[in-house]
Design a protein around this motif. Structure first.
Motif, short mmCIF file in Angstrom:
data_model
loop_
_atom_site.label_atom_id
_atom_site.label_comp_id
_atom_site.label_asym_id
_atom_site.label_seq_id
_atom_site.Cartn_x
_atom_site.Cartn_y
_atom_site.Cartn_z
N LEU A 70 36.65 51.55 28.47
CA LEU A 70 35.80 52.74 28.40
C LEU A 70 34.35 52.39 28.06
O LEU A 70 33.41 52.92 28.65
CB LEU A 70 36.36 53.71 27.36
CG LEU A 70 35.61 55.03 27.18
CD1 LEU A 70 35.67 55.84 28.47
CD2 LEU A 70 36.19 55.82 26.02
N LEU A 71 34.18 51.46 27.13
CA LEU A 71 32.84 51.18 26.64
C LEU A 71 32.19 49.94 27.26
O LEU A 71 30.98 49.81 27.27
CB LEU A 71 32.87 51.03 25.12
CG LEU A 71 33.32 52.26 24.35
CD1 LEU A 71 33.33 51.98 22.85
CD2 LEU A 71 32.43 53.46 24.66
N ARG A 72 33.01 49.01 27.76
CA ARG A 72 32.45 47.78 28.32
C ARG A 72 33.52 47.02 29.08
O ARG A 72 34.69 47.36 29.01
CB ARG A 72 31.88 46.89 27.21
CG ARG A 72 32.87 46.55 26.11
CD ARG A 72 32.45 45.36 25.27
NE ARG A 72 32.60 44.12 26.02
CZ ARG A 72 32.47 42.93 25.46
NH1 ARG A 72 32.16 42.82 24.19
NH2 ARG A 72 32.63 41.83 26.19
N ASP A 73 33.08 45.97 29.77
CA ASP A 73 33.99 45.08 30.45
C ASP A 73 34.21 43.82 29.60
O ASP A 73 33.33 43.40 28.85
CB ASP A 73 33.41 44.64 31.80
CG ASP A 73 33.41 45.77 32.82
OD1 ASP A 73 32.93 45.54 33.94
OD2 ASP A 73 33.87 46.88 32.48
N TYR A 74 35.40 43.24 29.78
CA TYR A 74 35.73 41.99 29.11
C TYR A 74 36.17 40.98 30.18
O TYR A 74 36.87 41.36 31.12
CB TYR A 74 36.88 42.17 28.12
CG TYR A 74 36.57 43.10 26.98
CD1 TYR A 74 36.67 44.48 27.13
CD2 TYR A 74 36.20 42.61 25.73
CE1 TYR A 74 36.40 45.35 26.09
CE2 TYR A 74 35.94 43.47 24.67
CZ TYR A 74 36.03 44.84 24.86
OH TYR A 74 35.78 45.68 23.82
N TRP A 75 35.80 39.72 29.97
CA TRP A 75 36.20 38.65 30.88
C TRP A 75 36.90 37.55 30.09
O TRP A 75 36.51 37.23 28.96
CB TRP A 75 34.99 38.04 31.57
CG TRP A 75 34.40 38.88 32.66
CD1 TRP A 75 33.45 39.84 32.53
CD2 TRP A 75 34.71 38.82 34.05
NE1 TRP A 75 33.16 40.38 33.75
CE2 TRP A 75 33.92 39.78 34.70
CE3 TRP A 75 35.60 38.05 34.81
CZ2 TRP A 75 33.97 39.98 36.09
CZ3 TRP A 75 35.66 38.26 36.18
CH2 TRP A 75 34.85 39.22 36.81
N GLY A 76 37.90 36.94 30.71
CA GLY A 76 38.50 35.76 30.14
C GLY A 76 37.74 34.51 30.52
O GLY A 76 36.79 34.56 31.32
N GLN A 77 38.14 33.39 29.96
CA GLN A 77 37.47 32.11 30.21
C GLN A 77 37.97 31.43 31.48
O GLN A 77 37.34 30.48 31.96
CB GLN A 77 37.66 31.18 29.01
CG GLN A 77 36.93 31.66 27.77
CD GLN A 77 35.45 31.76 27.98
OE1 GLN A 77 34.79 30.81 28.38
NE2 GLN A 77 34.87 32.95 27.75
N GLY A 78 39.08 31.87 31.99
CA GLY A 78 39.59 31.32 33.24
C GLY A 78 40.71 30.31 33.03
O GLY A 78 40.80 29.65 32.00
N THR A 79 41.57 30.23 34.04
CA THR A 79 42.65 29.24 34.05
C THR A 79 42.67 28.60 35.43
O THR A 79 42.58 29.28 36.45
CB THR A 79 44.01 29.89 33.70
OG1 THR A 79 45.01 28.87 33.62
CG2 THR A 79 44.44 30.93 34.72
N GLN A 80 42.79 27.28 35.43
CA GLN A 80 42.73 26.53 36.69
C GLN A 80 44.07 26.58 37.41
O GLN A 80 45.12 26.32 36.81
CB GLN A 80 42.35 25.07 36.42
CG GLN A 80 42.35 24.18 37.65
CD GLN A 80 41.21 24.51 38.60
OE1 GLN A 80 40.07 24.68 38.18
NE2 GLN A 80 41.51 24.57 39.90
N VAL A 81 44.02 26.90 38.68
CA VAL A 81 45.18 26.81 39.56
C VAL A 81 44.85 25.81 40.66
O VAL A 81 43.85 25.95 41.36
CB VAL A 81 45.51 28.19 40.17
CG1 VAL A 81 46.58 28.04 41.26
CG2 VAL A 81 45.96 29.15 39.09
N THR A 82 45.69 24.79 40.77
CA THR A 82 45.49 23.77 41.80
C THR A 82 46.75 23.70 42.65
O THR A 82 47.85 23.50 42.13
CB THR A 82 45.21 22.41 41.17
OG1 THR A 82 44.04 22.50 40.34
CG2 THR A 82 44.97 21.35 42.25
N VAL A 83 46.57 23.87 43.95
CA VAL A 83 47.69 23.82 44.88
C VAL A 83 47.50 22.57 45.74
O VAL A 83 46.59 22.49 46.55
CB VAL A 83 47.75 25.07 45.76
CG1 VAL A 83 49.00 25.03 46.64
CG2 VAL A 83 47.73 26.33 44.91
N SER A 84 48.39 21.62 45.52
CA SER A 84 48.23 20.34 46.21
C SER A 84 49.56 19.61 46.23
O SER A 84 50.37 19.74 45.31
CB SER A 84 47.19 19.48 45.49
OG SER A 84 47.12 18.18 46.06
N SER A 85 49.75 18.84 47.28
CA SER A 85 50.95 18.01 47.36
C SER A 85 50.68 16.62 46.80
O SER A 85 51.58 15.78 46.77
CB SER A 85 51.44 17.93 48.81
OG SER A 85 50.41 17.46 49.65
#
Length: 115
Positions: free
Chosen positions: A100-115
């Motif tokens: 209601l009063l503001r937005d919040y953001w997280g710091q992020g989490t890495q996703v790596t898709v690789s063989s």
């Protein structure tokens, strides 16, 4: 100071699945919309999925039915179930709470898709 903390990222093979979670460290009043964004190296941040407080969802075009967003309002937590992952899904994934009063953001989490 309320913070959003993402978890569940990591390394996964193409075709695999991951479930991301984002939880608030304190109480946030009236979180109307919860989002997951992602940002790949050298690219702009883009919306992956959104969910409103009444459960309506919206997905980025690239999702193509592979991701599912859900939320637990009692826990102020949002989840992103990601299936059939592709190398192009490699990015840092961020959660965002539009309150209601503001937005919040997280710091992020890495996703790596690789063989």
């Amino acid at each position: 100071q309320v913070q959003l903390v993402e978890s569940g990222g990591g390394l996964v093979q193409p075709g695999g699945s991951l479930r991301l979670a984002c939880a608030a460290s304190g109480t946030i009043i009236s979180v109307r919309v919860m989002d997951w964004y992602r940002q790949a190296p050298g690219k702009q941040r883009e919306l992956a999925a959104s969910i409103t407080d009444d459960g309506s969802t919206n997905y980025g075009d690239f999702v193509e039915g592979r991701f599912t967003i859900s939320r637990d309002n009692a826990k102020n937590t949002v989840y992103l179930q990601m299936n059939s992952l592709k190398p192009d899904d490699t990015a840092v994934y961020y959660c965002r709470y539009r309150a209601l009063l503001r937005d919040y953001w997280g710091q992020g989490t890495q996703v790596t898709v690789s063989s």
